[in-house]
Design a protein around this motif. Structure first.
Motif, mmCIF file in Angstrom:
data_model
loop_
_atom_site.group_PDB
_atom_site.id
_atom_site.type_symbol
_atom_site.label_atom_id
_atom_site.label_comp_id
_atom_site.label_asym_id
_atom_site.label_seq_id
_atom_site.Cartn_x
_atom_site.Cartn_y
_atom_site.Cartn_z
ATOM 1 N N GLY A 46 -63.876 34.792 -0.586
ATOM 2 C CA GLY A 46 -63.971 34.594 -1.886
ATOM 3 C C GLY A 46 -63.098 35.878 -2.474
ATOM 4 O O GLY A 46 -62.849 35.746 -3.760
ATOM 5 N N SER A 59 -60.343 32.188 1.810
ATOM 6 C CA SER A 59 -61.166 31.071 1.630
ATOM 7 C C SER A 59 -62.080 30.715 2.882
ATOM 8 O O SER A 59 -63.008 29.707 2.661
ATOM 9 C CB SER A 59 -60.043 29.795 1.702
ATOM 10 N N PHE A 312 -69.341 30.371 -6.562
ATOM 11 C CA PHE A 312 -68.518 30.408 -5.456
ATOM 12 C C PHE A 312 -69.287 29.681 -4.455
ATOM 13 O O PHE A 312 -68.637 28.926 -3.668
ATOM 14 C CB PHE A 312 -68.092 31.776 -5.113
ATOM 15 N N LYS A 316 -67.261 26.551 -3.299
ATOM 16 C CA LYS A 316 -66.565 26.736 -2.242
ATOM 17 C C LYS A 316 -67.316 26.528 -0.829
ATOM 18 O O LYS A 316 -66.693 25.663 0.085
ATOM 19 C CB LYS A 316 -65.970 28.109 -2.205
ATOM 20 N N GLU A 320 -66.534 22.185 -1.196
ATOM 21 C CA GLU A 320 -65.512 22.335 -0.513
ATOM 22 C C GLU A 320 -65.434 21.855 1.089
ATOM 23 O O GLU A 320 -64.948 21.054 1.687
ATOM 24 C CB GLU A 320 -64.431 23.470 -0.797
#
Length: 333
Positions: A46, A59, A312, A316, A320
């Motif tokens: 992050g 990432s 986040f 993420k 994701e």
């Protein structure tokens, strides 16, 4: 030999039932490997950097190999750590909108080198985008080293709590204080007026579309094997009312409050670095859409200082990664 009543009191054991290792005076070792992996993921993934040319962020923690431990001997702490770390980064060139990816490799993070001297190697996949690589090699490297410094600081403070035990006099004082705190707590519980320090919190609302059925998406949050696949880490899961869960190497823990199959999940939810015993309430609603499923997330009680980290974590590390798992499943079908 010291006479009776003389000498270092930490060697006196007759007042202890076990009679051994008073105040951890002898050699004591604690394995910090699992804790370190979770902490490194928390601090490194992050990280973002930006300039007039583009924006990049780390990432993924692709690899973390090595070990860490803390030892105490005669009231002193001795640390050992040695890590080989590989990170993925991605970025976007502002002028063209072109996206590029690359790697960051830290071949040797150990006590033998100062953080400022730790080797950080940045590479990029073939093609244009050298301007992003330059951003990662300058600002990115500095931020990575800063995060590694935070890891070492946490290793030497947060992780070592309780390794150096108090002397008998200090322990007695702490026991007296604990009794007073217990009495105060009982008084607070009996009183209709709540006392203490209130943690400032915020509420979050996020929605995300997934190319899958409600049933499959629900199972990804309730089946241990699927949770371990998208989180890429061991998990403990008791998907029933009152059941406990633990994810991301123990960095996320909580309890299931309510489960309505394929419709809703409500959880008590916390990150390891939140204030002690503070939990947020996370509600997930699964809404069918044509060919997709909409996931509606409502979260109440997030500490104000952890709002961005919470976003986040879900966008993420959950959304994701789950989409990546769904794509992989579809390819293998």
């Amino acid at each position: 030999m010291a006479k009776w009543g003389q000498g270092d009191p930490r060697w006196i054991v007759e007042e202890r039932e076990d009679g051994t290792n008073v105040n951890n005076w002898h050699w004591t070792e604690r394995d910090a490997t699992v804790w370190s992996k979770g902490k490194l993921r928390e601090l490194l993934v992050g990280i973002a950097m930006e300039n007039e040319a583009g924006r990049c962020e780390i990432s993924e923690l692709k690899q973390v190999e090595g070990e860490a431990s803390c030892n105490s001997r005669k009231g002193k702490l001795i640390f050992f750590y040695e890590w080989n770390i590989k990170l993925a980064w991605k970025g976007t060139v502002k002028e063209s909108g072109a996206k590029h990816k690359g790697l960051i490799e830290i071949p040797s993070l150990s006590e033998e080198n100062e953080i400022s001297d730790t080797e950080v190697n940045v590479s990029k996949k073939k093609g244009d985008g050298e301007i992003l690589k330059d951003l990662m090699k300058t600002t990115g490297t500095a931020k990575v080293r800063e995060a590694l410094g935070e890891y070492l600081k946490a290793l030497k403070t947060e992780f070592t709590t309780g390794m150096i035990l108090p002397t008998k006099a200090v322990a007695t004082q702490e026991l007296t204080l604990q009794r007073k705190l217990t009495e105060n707590t009982l008084q607070m519980q009996a009183s209709p007026v709540a006392l203490g320090v209130k943690i400032p919190t915020v509420a979050l609302h996020l929605t995300e579309l997934f190319d899958t059925t409600v049933e499959q998406l629900y199972s990804i949050f309730t089946v241990k094997e699927l949770v371990q696949k998208f989180s890429k880490s061991p998990a403990v899961l008791e998907a029933e009312k009152g059941g406990k869960f633990q994810m991301f190497d123990g960095n996320i823990t909580g309890e299931y409050v309510e489960l309505v199959t394929n419709r809703k999940i409500i959880m008590k939810w916390r990150c390891r670095n939140w204030p002690e015993e503070h939990y947020a309430t996370v509600e997930l609603n699964f809404v069918p859409a044509p060919g997709q499923t909409e996931l509606q997330l409502d979260c109440k009680g997030v500490p104000v200082c952890k709002e961005e980290n919470m976003k986040f974590c879900w966008q993420k590390q959950h959304f994701e990664e789950i989409k990546g798992l769904l794509e992989l499943t579809a390819q293998n079908a």
